[in-house]
Each structure stands twice: as C-alpha cells, then as structure tokens.
Design a protein around this motif. Structure first.
Motif, PDB file in Angstrom:
ATOM      1  N   THR A   1       0.864  -1.187   0.000  1.00  0.00           N
ATOM      2  CA  THR A   1       0.000   0.000   0.000  1.00  0.00           C
ATOM      3  C   THR A   1       0.894   1.228   0.000  1.00  0.00           C
ATOM      4  O   THR A   1       1.994   1.203   0.561  1.00  0.00           O
ATOM      5  CB  THR A   1      -0.962   0.022   1.206  1.00  0.00           C
ATOM      6  OG1 THR A   1      -2.023   0.945   0.948  1.00  0.00           O
ATOM      7  CG2 THR A   1      -0.263   0.418   2.496  1.00  0.00           C
TER       8      THR A   1
ATOM      9  N   MET B   1      -7.667   3.430   1.194  1.00  0.00           N
ATOM     10  CA  MET B   1      -8.176   2.071   1.084  1.00  0.00           C
ATOM     11  C   MET B   1      -9.695   2.138   0.902  1.00  0.00           C
ATOM     12  O   MET B   1     -10.336   3.111   1.272  1.00  0.00           O
ATOM     13  CB  MET B   1      -7.822   1.263   2.328  1.00  0.00           C
ATOM     14  CG  MET B   1      -6.329   1.051   2.496  1.00  0.00           C
ATOM     15  SD  MET B   1      -5.942   0.095   3.973  1.00  0.00           S
ATOM     16  CE  MET B   1      -4.151   0.028   3.876  1.00  0.00           C
TER      17      MET B   1
ATOM     18  N   HIS C   1      -5.616   2.139  -3.311  1.00  0.00           N
ATOM     19  CA  HIS C   1      -4.686   2.344  -2.190  1.00  0.00           C
ATOM     20  C   HIS C   1      -3.230   2.136  -2.588  1.00  0.00           C
ATOM     21  O   HIS C   1      -2.330   2.496  -1.839  1.00  0.00           O
ATOM     22  CB  HIS C   1      -5.062   1.450  -1.006  1.00  0.00           C
ATOM     23  CG  HIS C   1      -4.752  -0.003  -1.200  1.00  0.00           C
ATOM     24  ND1 HIS C   1      -3.652  -0.605  -0.661  1.00  0.00           N
ATOM     25  CD2 HIS C   1      -5.415  -0.962  -1.885  1.00  0.00           C
ATOM     26  CE1 HIS C   1      -3.649  -1.884  -0.995  1.00  0.00           C
ATOM     27  NE2 HIS C   1      -4.705  -2.127  -1.739  1.00  0.00           N
TER      28      HIS C   1
END
Length: 408
Positions: free
Chosen positions: A29, A228, A222
């Motif tokens: 991420t 996210m 993300h």
C-alpha cells in the motif's frame, strides 16, 4: 524529478531509533499525500451526503464529486467513456466481478482460461472457481528463470479454445513487466478477451487502455496514493453492457416491481448501495497529484532507483535477487533472499533499523512453489523514496547477514 516529495507524506516523517523510517512496501500500500488527506477532510466537512439520491444542494455536490472522480479515472487511463469506469471497494472485488459476471455467464465446458503462474491470488482463485463451476480448463503460462513470459510460452498456451486471458502487467512478487499489449493482440487473434491486472502498473507508469487494447483493466486505489476502500474496474462498454449485475439493491435499479426488476444503465448497474464517496474523492485528488508530477517522470525516477539498488545488492554474494536482470523489464519491486536467513526474520530485523519491507509469498503461492521457494523478502519503491532509503536497505541487509553469521 527535481522536487523532494517526501515532505508531502506525513507518515514518512515517523522515526524509529532516531532515524526517519525507510518505507519500502508501496507494493502493499502507498502512503497518502497531504493533498489527498485534505481532500477527504474537506469532503466530510463541506459536502458529505449520499449521491444520486437527493435533490438538495449537498447531495448534488456529493454527486458531482463522485462523478468527477470517475471522469478523472477515465482520462488517467484513456478510456473511451466514463460509463466504462466501475468503482469497487478494491481490486479483489473487481476481479471477482469480472469472473462471476462475465466468466460464469460466457464460459462453457471445455473452454480455456489462461493466466500466468505469477498472478496475485485475486487474479487466480476467481478463475479456479469459474473453471470448476463451468467445466472449463485453467491453463498457466510459466515464467523463465528470470521471471519473464517468453513469446514461445505465450503462443503455446493461448489457443483457439482460449476464451479468457488474465495477466498482470507488473508482477507484485517479481517486478516483471509483462508485454500485455502483445499478449492482448495475440489473444484477440484467437478470439479471447484479455483482463489486465494494473494494480502494480497504473501507479508507476502511463497506462493507456486503448493502446494496450485491454478488455478489462483493474486498479487498486490504495496502491495509487488514494485511500483504502476504492478500486476500479475498467471494461469495454460492449462487454459491460451484456454482463449481468453481481450485487443487487439500491441505485443499481431502474424500476422495481413485486416480481421483477429492470436495471440501471452503466456504470450504475454494477454499483449497488451507498458507495465509498470519500475514497473516490481521495482517488480523484491522488490522480491530480500524480498528473502534476507526470507518470513518465515517475517511471524514469523509479528505474533510476531500482538500478541503483540492484547495482548494490548484486555485489553482495550472499543475496539472491529474483526477477528480470534488465532494469527496463522490471518495475519498482525487488524480491530477494539473504543466505541462511528466513525472509520473515529479515523483515523483523529490518524493522529494528526502521526499514519497512514485506516478507512472505506475496499472495503468489503457486509462483513460489513453481520457483521452489517458500517466501522472499520484498522491497518496493515509489516516488517518495530516494537513494538514502536504498542505502538503508543495503545496510540492513549487511547487518542482518553479519548478525546471523555469528550464530552459525
């Protein structure tokens, strides 16, 4: 790139043992810039409402923000129409949408589904389910010793029976850049559709869906500086129109009667229920941020860092680096093993040095099994990294090996 982007990312100012952390796990991420964080904050403070449902000003503004995000994505990947952009909660949901809606309805017994051995589980397990349910054949394209798909392998596995080819553009486990444009051209000549996993490519290079001629492209927000909870499924309009909805409920309907329902037009028929509007707003601002830098500049900068890292790591005899040897054939992912040290131990020890990497099978167990290993350590680079981060990585490798050498 001439500007220091590090200051735009508050999380990266975090320190451990008196040093700024070296965040090298962007393949898992990405960190979020202040501009994205502020955009989400502004949304909640100024226009929070449910889009497509109210005639009052707040709802109209929320609708406009949501629709603007869709148009930003369309332009970013050069899709033909905004109705070809479907918002999902993540890339995994997008893969499942294609598999369950297209695969379950248009794949028949004996048809072939072809994927690469290096696929992320989210682009592998759904096709296992489709093949099992429909009596289709799931085939794999295998990589060579450098983690690359050869032309011979591609053309030997994609046949006249192939109906779907699903392949990653950049491997999350090896960093390999696959020739998706050439794969799509050959697959189309055999009558197959092509699904491209863009989770590791779209954030790092310019991806034009019309140029590569993907039938579907999947993006994880993300991994692209966005929050996210937001993913994107791009699909060609003619394919999306003949696919049935996967989820049913509010906003994806046209008319509902006691015994039957007609469905909304694209893209709304695939977006049932209240959507993650604030994440879409964050995605919109993330695209603005990336466009300001320029995707070509990001790709060039990352390759310089990867080249710098590989030069240093390949000089260490006790380090094995996986993936293509040529920098031009790999993205910002570097998977490696340190002789005599388990990758999980590597990641834990690196953390004590403030170096953040990933260890494990990277949701690619079939690939690891094919390679004859259980796990690797993985460093992944993005626009906010610099040579100091790479130096910290190499220093952590040296100290870890030295530490374990004393115990042998």
């Amino acid at each position: 790139m001439n500007r220091d982007y590090l200051k735009d990312f508050p999380t990266l100012n975090r320190e451990k043992n008196g040093k700024r952390i070296a965040y090298l796990d962007s393949a898992a991420t990405t960190q979020k810039p202040i501009a994205v964080i502020e955009a989400i904050k502004d949304y909640y403070e100024k226009i929070n409402a449910n889009p497509h449902r109210g005639a009052y000003e707040l709802s109209v503004l929320a609708t406009e923000a949501y629709d603007e995000a869709r148009e930003k994505v369309r332009k970013f990947i050069n899709a033909e129409g905004s109705e070809e952009i479907i918002f999902t909660k993540n890339a995994t949901e997008a893969f499942n949408l294609v598999a369950m809606s297209y695969g379950m309805n248009f794949i028949n017994e004996g048809d072939e589904i072809v994927i690469s051995i290096a696929e992320h589980h989210s682009n592998l397990i759904p096709w296992q389910q489709v093949a099992r349910a429909k009596g289709a054949i799931l085939k794999y394209m295998y990589t060579n010793e450098n983690g690359e798909l050869t032309e011979e392998e591609i053309k030997s596995k994609i046949t006249d029976k192939t109906k779907i080819v699903a392949v990653t553009q950049v491997s999350n486990a090896l960093g390999t850049i696959n020739p998706v444009k050439e794969i799509a051209e050959y697959a189309h000549s055999k009558g197959a559709i092509v699904i491209v996993d863009g989770a590791q490519s779209v954030p790092h290079m310019k991806v034009d869906v019309r140029d590569i001629n993907a039938d579907f492209l999947i993006i994880a927000g993300h991994k692209l500086l966005a929050p996210m909870g937001i993913g994107v499924l791009y699909g060609k309009k003619d394919l999306l129109e003949k696919m049935p909805p996967l989820m049913f409920g509010g906003d994806m309907v046209e008319y509902v009667y006691e015994q039957e329902t007609t469905f909304n037009v694209l893209p709304y028929k695939f977006e049932a229920g209240t959507q993650n509007v604030e994440a879409a707003v964050g995605l919109s601002k993330a695209i603005d941020y990336l466009n300001e830098i320029g995707m070509e500049n990001i790709e060039k900068y990352e390759k310089e860092l990867v080249s710098y890292a590989l030069d240093k790591m390949n000089k260490l005899e006790y380090v094995k680096v996986y993936g293509p040897k040529e920098v031009e054939k790999r993205g910002g992912v570097i998977s490696f093993q340190i002789e005599g040290v388990h990758p999980h131990d590597v990641a834990s020890i690196f953390d004590t040095f403030g170096v953040c990497i990933r260890a494990g099978n990277h949701c690619a167990q079939p690939l690891m099994r094919y390679m004859g290993i259980n796990a690797t350590s993985r460093a992944s680079i993005y626009l906010y990294n610099d040579k100091e981060d790479v130096d910290r990585l190499v220093e952590a490798i040296e100290k870890t090996y030295e530490m374990f050498s004393k115990w042998r």
